[in-house]
Design a protein around this motif. Structure first.
Motif, PDB file in Angstrom:
ATOM      1  N   LYS A  93       0.837  -1.193   0.000  1.00 47.45           N
ATOM      2  CA  LYS A  93       0.000   0.000   0.000  1.00 47.45           C
ATOM      3  C   LYS A  93       0.876   1.248   0.000  1.00 47.45           C
ATOM      4  CE  LYS A  93      -4.177  -1.891   0.962  1.00 47.45           C
ATOM      5  NZ  LYS A  93      -5.495  -1.485   1.364  1.00 47.45           N
ATOM      6  N   LEU A  94       0.213   2.375  -0.271  1.00 46.90           N
ATOM      7  CA  LEU A  94       0.859   3.667  -0.240  1.00 46.90           C
ATOM      8  C   LEU A  94       0.235   4.482   0.881  1.00 46.90           C
ATOM      9  CD1 LEU A  94       2.666   5.906  -1.542  1.00 46.90           C
ATOM     10  CD2 LEU A  94       0.666   6.508  -2.918  1.00 46.90           C
ATOM     11  N   MET A  95       1.058   4.914   1.820  1.00 48.55           N
ATOM     12  CA  MET A  95       0.590   5.763   2.914  1.00 48.55           C
ATOM     13  C   MET A  95       1.066   7.185   2.638  1.00 48.55           C
ATOM     14  SD  MET A  95       1.289   5.493   7.013  1.00 48.55           S
ATOM     15  CE  MET A  95       0.057   4.215   7.287  1.00 48.55           C
ATOM     16  N   ARG A  96       0.152   8.140   2.788  1.00 53.97           N
ATOM     17  CA  ARG A  96       0.503   9.556   2.633  1.00 53.97           C
ATOM     18  C   ARG A  96       0.259  10.279   3.942  1.00 53.97           C
ATOM     19  NH1 ARG A  96      -2.152  10.408  -3.223  1.00 53.97           N
ATOM     20  NH2 ARG A  96      -0.326   9.810  -4.425  1.00 53.97           N
ATOM     21  N   LEU A  97       1.268  11.013   4.385  1.00 60.34           N
ATOM     22  CA  LEU A  97       1.174  11.820   5.596  1.00 60.34           C
ATOM     23  C   LEU A  97       1.292  13.278   5.175  1.00 60.34           C
ATOM     24  CD1 LEU A  97       3.162   9.165   6.223  1.00 60.34           C
ATOM     25  CD2 LEU A  97       2.766  10.012   8.497  1.00 60.34           C
ATOM     26  N   TYR A  98       0.335  14.082   5.593  1.00 59.89           N
ATOM     27  CA  TYR A  98       0.296  15.490   5.210  1.00 59.89           C
ATOM     28  C   TYR A  98       0.822  16.351   6.358  1.00 59.89           C
ATOM     29  CZ  TYR A  98      -2.541  13.871   1.334  1.00 59.89           C
ATOM     30  OH  TYR A  98      -2.977  13.216   0.214  1.00 59.89           O
TER      31      TYR A  98
ATOM     32  N   GLN B 125      13.065   4.899   7.731  1.00 57.96           N
ATOM     33  CA  GLN B 125      14.290   4.190   7.345  1.00 57.96           C
ATOM     34  C   GLN B 125      14.734   3.247   8.461  1.00 57.96           C
ATOM     35  OE1 GLN B 125      17.849   6.531   6.749  1.00 57.96           O
ATOM     36  NE2 GLN B 125      18.556   5.106   5.174  1.00 57.96           N
ATOM     37  N   ALA B 126      14.700   3.739   9.696  1.00 60.54           N
ATOM     38  CA  ALA B 126      15.102   2.911  10.833  1.00 60.54           C
ATOM     39  C   ALA B 126      14.170   1.712  11.005  1.00 60.54           C
ATOM     40  CB  ALA B 126      15.124   3.744  12.111  1.00 60.54           C
ATOM     41  N   ALA B 127      12.890   1.877  10.645  1.00 66.39           N
ATOM     42  CA  ALA B 127      11.922   0.779  10.749  1.00 66.39           C
ATOM     43  C   ALA B 127      12.071  -0.215   9.611  1.00 66.39           C
ATOM     44  CB  ALA B 127      10.503   1.341  10.781  1.00 66.39           C
TER      45      ALA B 127
ATOM     46  N   ASP C 103       5.017   0.210   1.431  1.00 63.96           N
ATOM     47  CA  ASP C 103       5.393  -1.059   2.046  1.00 63.96           C
ATOM     48  C   ASP C 103       4.140  -1.912   2.173  1.00 63.96           C
ATOM     49  OD1 ASP C 103       6.677  -3.158   3.598  1.00 63.96           O
ATOM     50  OD2 ASP C 103       8.140  -1.651   4.183  1.00 63.96           O
ATOM     51  N   ARG C 104       4.269  -3.014   2.839  1.00 66.88           N
ATOM     52  CA  ARG C 104       3.127  -3.884   3.108  1.00 66.88           C
ATOM     53  C   ARG C 104       2.190  -3.195   4.101  1.00 66.88           C
ATOM     54  NH1 ARG C 104       3.231  -8.004   0.023  1.00 66.88           N
ATOM     55  NH2 ARG C 104       5.245  -8.740  -0.682  1.00 66.88           N
ATOM     56  N   GLU C 105       0.893  -3.421   3.949  1.00 64.32           N
ATOM     57  CA  GLU C 105      -0.101  -2.729   4.764  1.00 64.32           C
ATOM     58  C   GLU C 105       0.141  -2.897   6.258  1.00 64.32           C
ATOM     59  OE1 GLU C 105      -4.926  -2.352   5.389  1.00 64.32           O
ATOM     60  OE2 GLU C 105      -4.166  -3.760   3.913  1.00 64.32           O
ATOM     61  N   SER C 106       0.426  -4.104   6.695  1.00 61.11           N
ATOM     62  CA  SER C 106       0.616  -4.334   8.136  1.00 61.11           C
ATOM     63  C   SER C 106       1.801  -3.543   8.679  1.00 61.11           C
ATOM     64  CB  SER C 106       0.797  -5.826   8.417  1.00 61.11           C
ATOM     65  OG  SER C 106       1.954  -6.312   7.747  1.00 61.11           O
ATOM     66  N   ARG C 107       2.860  -3.433   7.891  1.00 59.56           N
ATOM     67  CA  ARG C 107       4.044  -2.686   8.332  1.00 59.56           C
ATOM     68  C   ARG C 107       3.752  -1.185   8.392  1.00 59.56           C
ATOM     69  NH1 ARG C 107       8.960  -4.569   8.429  1.00 59.56           N
ATOM     70  NH2 ARG C 107       9.881  -2.877   7.239  1.00 59.56           N
ATOM     71  N   LEU C 108       2.985  -0.679   7.427  1.00 55.56           N
ATOM     72  CA  LEU C 108       2.635   0.743   7.425  1.00 55.56           C
ATOM     73  C   LEU C 108       1.746   1.090   8.612  1.00 55.56           C
ATOM     74  CD1 LEU C 108       2.006   1.282   3.620  1.00 55.56           C
ATOM     75  CD2 LEU C 108       3.925   2.178   4.972  1.00 55.56           C
TER      76      LEU C 108
ATOM     77  N   ALA D 262       1.580  -0.477  11.475  1.00 56.60           N
ATOM     78  CA  ALA D 262       2.412  -0.547  12.684  1.00 56.60           C
ATOM     79  C   ALA D 262       3.315   0.681  12.781  1.00 56.60           C
ATOM     80  CB  ALA D 262       3.241  -1.830  12.669  1.00 56.60           C
ATOM     81  N   PHE D 263       3.858   1.116  11.654  1.00 55.80           N
ATOM     82  CA  PHE D 263       4.724   2.295  11.651  1.00 55.80           C
ATOM     83  C   PHE D 263       3.966   3.544  12.095  1.00 55.80           C
ATOM     84  CE2 PHE D 263       6.476   6.024   9.419  1.00 55.80           C
ATOM     85  CZ  PHE D 263       7.692   6.094  10.083  1.00 55.80           C
ATOM     86  N   LEU D 264       2.740   3.687  11.641  1.00 61.61           N
ATOM     87  CA  LEU D 264       1.955   4.870  12.013  1.00 61.61           C
ATOM     88  C   LEU D 264       1.824   4.987  13.524  1.00 61.61           C
ATOM     89  CD1 LEU D 264       0.321   7.311  11.132  1.00 61.61           C
ATOM     90  CD2 LEU D 264      -1.678   5.816  10.984  1.00 61.61           C
ATOM     91  N   GLU D 265       1.704   3.876  14.215  1.00 65.80           N
ATOM     92  CA  GLU D 265       1.608   3.904  15.677  1.00 65.80           C
ATOM     93  C   GLU D 265       2.860   4.520  16.313  1.00 65.80           C
ATOM     94  OE1 GLU D 265      -1.124   3.148  17.439  1.00 65.80           O
ATOM     95  OE2 GLU D 265      -2.063   2.896  15.476  1.00 65.80           O
TER      96      GLU D 265
END
Length: 117
Positions: A6-11, A32-34, A72-77, A79-82
């Motif tokens: 998926k594509l995640m966009r943060l504004y 990058q660290a994740a 990245d993969r949806e589950s990783r995105l 988790a990263f948002l958290e």
């Protein structure tokens, strides 16, 4: 069902800080660290959001709207948002389905090598 890419966009905007650091820089460094597959920061020519303030490109102004794109993969995105919950001044976040035409799974060794260079 496999974990889709998926594509995640943060504004956000260029003038958004967390402490003494710009929010978009913190997000990309954490991505990058994740070990996320990719991150790109895009600068908008004109934009507005939750306030009526219109962000425009000016030579001496650093208040342009920005979009941080993460792939990245949806589950990783998700988790990263958290991990970004401590960041103030982070605007809307979207998660979009994309058609991936070429994909190479990043490996932990690739992430370490890119960080060293």
């Amino acid at each position: 069902m496999p974990d889709p890419i998926k594509l995640m966009r943060l504004y956000t905007d260029e003038a958004a800080y967390f402490g003494d650091r710009k929010v978009f820089e913190i997000v990309t460094e954490r991505a990058q660290a994740a070990g996320l597959a990719g991150a790109t920061v895009l600068r908008a020519l004109v934009g507005f959001g939750h306030t009526p303030h219109l962000h425009r490109r000016h030579l001496l102004d650093d208040d342009q709207s920005l979009i941080v794109e993460l792939l990245d993969r949806e589950s990783r995105l998700r988790a990263f948002l958290e991990t970004l919950s401590d960041l103030e001044h982070l605007g809307p976040v979207t998660l979009e389905a994309v058609e991936v035409l070429r994909w190479q799974e990043p490996t932990p060794a690739d992430a370490r090598q890119e960080t060293v260079e």
